[in-house]
Design a protein around this motif. Structure first.
Motif, PDB file in Angstrom:
ATOM      1  N   HIS A  68      19.618   3.972  17.007  1.00  0.00           N
ATOM      2  CA  HIS A  68      19.163   5.361  16.940  1.00  0.00           C
ATOM      3  C   HIS A  68      20.113   6.164  16.066  1.00  0.00           C
ATOM      4  N   ASP A 128      14.587   5.917  15.231  1.00  0.00           N
ATOM      5  CA  ASP A 128      14.925   4.656  15.866  1.00  0.00           C
ATOM      6  C   ASP A 128      14.774   3.518  14.859  1.00  0.00           C
ATOM      7  N   GLU A 143      24.765   5.347  20.580  1.00  0.00           N
ATOM      8  CA  GLU A 143      24.048   6.023  21.660  1.00  0.00           C
ATOM      9  C   GLU A 143      22.867   5.184  22.148  1.00  0.00           C
ATOM     10  N   ASN A 169      22.249   4.170  24.896  1.00  0.00           N
ATOM     11  CA  ASN A 169      21.727   4.594  26.201  1.00  0.00           C
ATOM     12  C   ASN A 169      20.447   5.391  26.076  1.00  0.00           C
ATOM     13  N   GLN A 170      20.184   5.984  24.893  1.00  0.00           N
ATOM     14  CA  GLN A 170      18.961   6.786  24.758  1.00  0.00           C
ATOM     15  C   GLN A 170      17.698   5.928  24.867  1.00  0.00           C
ATOM     16  N   HIS A 220      13.368   9.575  26.005  1.00  0.00           N
ATOM     17  CA  HIS A 220      12.816   8.662  25.004  1.00  0.00           C
ATOM     18  C   HIS A 220      11.327   8.438  25.265  1.00  0.00           C
ATOM     19  N   PRO A 265      10.855   4.202  26.786  1.00  0.00           N
ATOM     20  CA  PRO A 265      12.157   3.655  27.193  1.00  0.00           C
ATOM     21  C   PRO A 265      12.065   2.259  27.786  1.00  0.00           C
ATOM     22  N   SER A 283      27.772   6.560  24.416  1.00  0.00           N
ATOM     23  CA  SER A 283      26.544   7.132  24.964  1.00  0.00           C
ATOM     24  C   SER A 283      26.422   8.584  24.524  1.00  0.00           C
ATOM     25  N   TYR A 284      25.191   9.027  24.383  1.00  0.00           N
ATOM     26  CA  TYR A 284      25.029  10.478  24.256  1.00  0.00           C
ATOM     27  C   TYR A 284      25.180  11.086  25.638  1.00  0.00           C
ATOM     28  N   ALA A 342      23.709  12.274  28.085  1.00  0.00           N
ATOM     29  CA  ALA A 342      22.941  12.008  29.304  1.00  0.00           C
ATOM     30  C   ALA A 342      23.776  11.239  30.318  1.00  0.00           C
ATOM     31  N   HIS A 362      20.187   9.032  35.205  1.00  0.00           N
ATOM     32  CA  HIS A 362      20.264   8.235  33.975  1.00  0.00           C
ATOM     33  C   HIS A 362      20.981   6.918  34.296  1.00  0.00           C
ATOM     34  N   ASN A 391      23.178  20.799  22.828  1.00  0.00           N
ATOM     35  CA  ASN A 391      22.667  20.202  24.064  1.00  0.00           C
ATOM     36  C   ASN A 391      22.351  21.242  25.137  1.00  0.00           C
TER      37      ASN A 391
END
Length: 444
Positions: A119, A124, A173, A175-176, A182, A185, A217-218, A220, A227, A249
């Motif tokens: 990402h 993506d 990131e 984790n997104q 997303h 996901p 990670s971002y 979240a 999360h 954010n």
């Protein structure tokens, strides 16, 4: 915007005359001058440059980065281009990555490599073998994870003998991909996220033993309830904790561009991460931070840069600061969110912008005057379990977040400590914490 001094005060007393192995900072981490670098976005073609790789263009970009006095770059292979089939990792693509790293070395720049791209800037990039007709969970499918591990091991091994190779970041990131917001996901549990991190970090270590391998990670992971990637994952897996601090954010929207919350957001995230760290002096890398327009007006970008970096430098155990990003995204490329086009320290013609000039000035000042910051003696208790699922209190507007900002406004230099550790004398002593406050204490 409020900023701490670039050279923070020294502690007035030593914490322990004979630190134990548990409390001893990692060798070379806390006493050396922090690193300063940039996330490398090629001036021509953005990350699509891998399709038309031009080493002369790369060298010119790296020259403009080195001219700012920076010492490292974070670079981004595009996963589908490097591994278009699960069992095909293109040798020519790997050779180009090594050539980029060697060009960086010629200019005194170290290199960190993100593997699973993954990402980037709202787009993506996943290979066809994990999508549509071949849709499989990138975190749990055994064949997919084996392919990812071999890819990361291959990249790490190709660079292992390069002295300027810092190590791998698993991906940008990633984790997104694991949950909302997303649009499609790959759902997992926190336990599955931990297993995935273990497997892929081990693959990086196999390829390049002893390097600085980590994941990122971002936000979240820190702010979003339920999360699957948690603060404990961020602060306990890999060789350092990566912080990606973006004020779009909700921070700028809630508090305003000129607010203390905006100027101190990166500092807050750095210190928040320490609540979950298993080691008292785990290095923390501010791996992404930038001045997004219009959240940070163009004429305030230099001020934001100075305030953000100065406040981050007042955090003990800071490994370094890596700005997002090196060069602007060309307006010739379509469909990016508007803020993505102007994040560079340099223009597409490789001319430094105000934020770039300011960061260069800061780098020079720090290298001339650096002294490590004193311990943060006030610990604000995060009243959450270690395996946290509810964490919105830590997000902008949350009760914990606002208590931390109130302490900053009162002139304190708080850090975060988990409730489970707030009565652990050894833990507090190792971190230099002499006063523990509950959130309720701040408001009383």
């Amino acid at each position: 915007m409020t900023a701490a001094p670039l050279s923070a005060p020294q502690p007035t007393t030593t914490q322990q005359t004979q630190p134990t192995e548990q409390t001893q900072p990692p060798t070379g981490q806390t006493q050396r001058t922090p690193r300063f670098g940039v996330n490398y976005t090629p001036s021509a073609g953005w990350f699509h440059h891998w399709l038309d790789f031009d080493l002369d263009q790369v060298r010119a970009d790296l020259d403009s980065i080195a001219a700012l006095g920076l010492d490292h770059v974070r670079v981004f292979p595009l996963w589908p281009l490097f591994q278009p089939n699960r069992t095909l990792i293109r040798p020519r693509a790997v050779e180009q990555l090594v050539a980029l790293a060697d060009a960086a070395a010629e200019r005194g720049l170290d290199v960190n490599v993100d593997g699973l791209q993954g990402h980037l800037s709202s787009f993506d990039f996943q290979p066809a073998w994990v999508s549509t007709w071949h849709r499989r969970n990138m975190f749990t499918d055994p064949d997919v994870v084996a392919g990812e591990a071999e890819y990361l091991r291959t990249l790490a091994a190709a660079l292992a003998d390069r002295p300027n190779f810092l190590g791998m970041t698993l991906g940008n990131e990633t984790n997104q991909f694991s949950g909302d917001p997303h649009p499609d996901p790959d759902r997992i549990t926190p336990a599955e996220a931990g297993a995935w991190l273990d497997r892929l970090l081990d693959a990086c270590e196999q390829g390049a033993p002893g390097k600085l391998h980590l994941h990122c990670s971002y936000d979240a992971a820190w702010y979003l309830d339920d999360h699957p990637f948690t603060p404990a994952h961020a602060a306990r897996y890999g060789a350092a904790t990566a912080i990606h601090s973006w004020v779009f954010n909700g921070t700028q929207q809630r508090y305003g561009s000129d607010s203390a919350a905006v100027a101190h957001h990166a500092e807050y995230m750095i210190e928040l991460s320490k609540a979950w760290a298993a080691e008292a002096h785990r290095p923390v890398w501010l791996q992404e931070v930038g001045a997004p327009q219009p959240h940070i007006p163009a004429d305030r970008a230099a001020d934001f840069t100075r305030a953000t970096v100065a406040n981050a430098l007042d955090c003990p155990d800071l490994w370094g600061v890596t700005w997002w990003c090196s060069h602007d995204v060309s307006k010739d490329l379509a469909d990016f969110p508007e803020l993505e086009y102007s994040l560079g320290l340099l223009t597409n013609s490789r001319e430094p912008k105000p934020a770039g000039l300011e960061l260069a000035k800061i780098v020079g000042e720090v290298r001339e005057t650096w002294t490590p910051p004193a311990p943060r003696t006030v610990g604000l208790v995060v009243d959450l379990p270690e395996e946290v699922t509810v964490r919105a209190t830590c997000a902008p507007g949350g009760r914990y977040y606002e208590a931390f900002m109130r302490l900053l406004a009162q002139g304190a230099r708080p850090t975060a400590v988990l409730a489970a550790l707030s009565g652990d004398k050894n833990h507090l002593t190792a971190r230099g914490i002499t006063e523990v406050l509950a959130v309720e204490d701040v408001w009383s």
